[in-house]
Design an enzyme around this catalytic site. Sequence first.
Site, PDB file in Angstrom:
ATOM      1  CB  VAL A  31     -45.573  15.471 -85.765  1.00  0.00           C
ATOM      2  CG1 VAL A  31     -45.349  13.991 -85.468  1.00  0.00           C
ATOM      3  CG2 VAL A  31     -44.243  16.153 -86.048  1.00  0.00           C
ATOM      4  CB  THR A  32     -50.930  15.614 -84.879  1.00  0.00           C
ATOM      5  OG1 THR A  32     -50.300  15.781 -83.609  1.00  0.00           O
ATOM      6  CG2 THR A  32     -52.291  14.950 -84.675  1.00  0.00           C
ATOM      7  NE  ARG A  74     -43.674  14.188 -72.554  1.00  0.00           N
ATOM      8  CZ  ARG A  74     -44.129  13.224 -73.323  1.00  0.00           C
ATOM      9  NH1 ARG A  74     -45.436  13.030 -73.439  1.00  0.00           N
ATOM     10  NH2 ARG A  74     -43.306  12.436 -73.999  1.00  0.00           N
ATOM     11  CG  ASP A  86     -53.004  13.745 -80.052  1.00  0.00           C
ATOM     12  OD1 ASP A  86     -52.197  13.343 -80.904  1.00  0.00           O
ATOM     13  OD2 ASP A  86     -53.242  13.120 -79.001  1.00  0.00           O
ATOM     14  CG  ASP A  90     -55.234   9.730 -80.984  1.00  0.00           C
ATOM     15  OD1 ASP A  90     -54.301   9.764 -81.814  1.00  0.00           O
ATOM     16  OD2 ASP A  90     -55.093  10.009 -79.781  1.00  0.00           O
TER      17      ASP A  90
END
Length: 204
Positions: A31-32, A74, A86, A90
């Site tokens: 997903v990242t 999580r 991640d 970013d």
Amino acid sequence: MLNLFARGHVDRLTDPVGRRLVERGVSPDTVTVAGTVGAVVCSVVLLPAGWLVLGAVLVTLFVLTDLIDGAMARVRGGTRFGAVLDSTCDRIVDGALFAALAWWALTGGAEPVAGAAALVSLVGGQIVSYVKARAESVGLTAEGGLVERAERLILGLLGAFLAGLGVPYALTVALVLLAIGTVVTLGQRILAVRRSSREVPRAG
């Protein structure tokens, strides 16, 4: 700053989505990367071409995957590799977005002040993130600040969206405010590191 007020509410929305994706065997890292690729492509293809409304909307949707992969981590349990991936993604998205806004502002948009502010925001935002990472690598802290990543994205994308709708100077105002806020945040982070460095020997 928004993290202090919105994190709990956002988690209540994203955690169920993250849980379902994990149950279906989707990896947070997948997903990242998917969100990063989508955000970068939309930034560098649509924004410099003047498709500011569509670009802002699509980049926002892809950026929101950052909330989803966090929820998945999580539920599933995050990894050190996932945390580094991640943070790296970013920085890539931030760089692509503000470089694309600067490109449009300095060419087709003919807004040199907005272009300069976008470049200040781009470089300053990267340094703000670096200060935190570098501080943590030596056992210090550099948390908080006036303008963190969420605020940078909101101001940049909102300014682009309003400019695309024809609001005069919307992008210039948003980016100038962001540039000022980024410089202030950099100063706050440096001071936080200095305070942390003075506390460590006492704690020891």
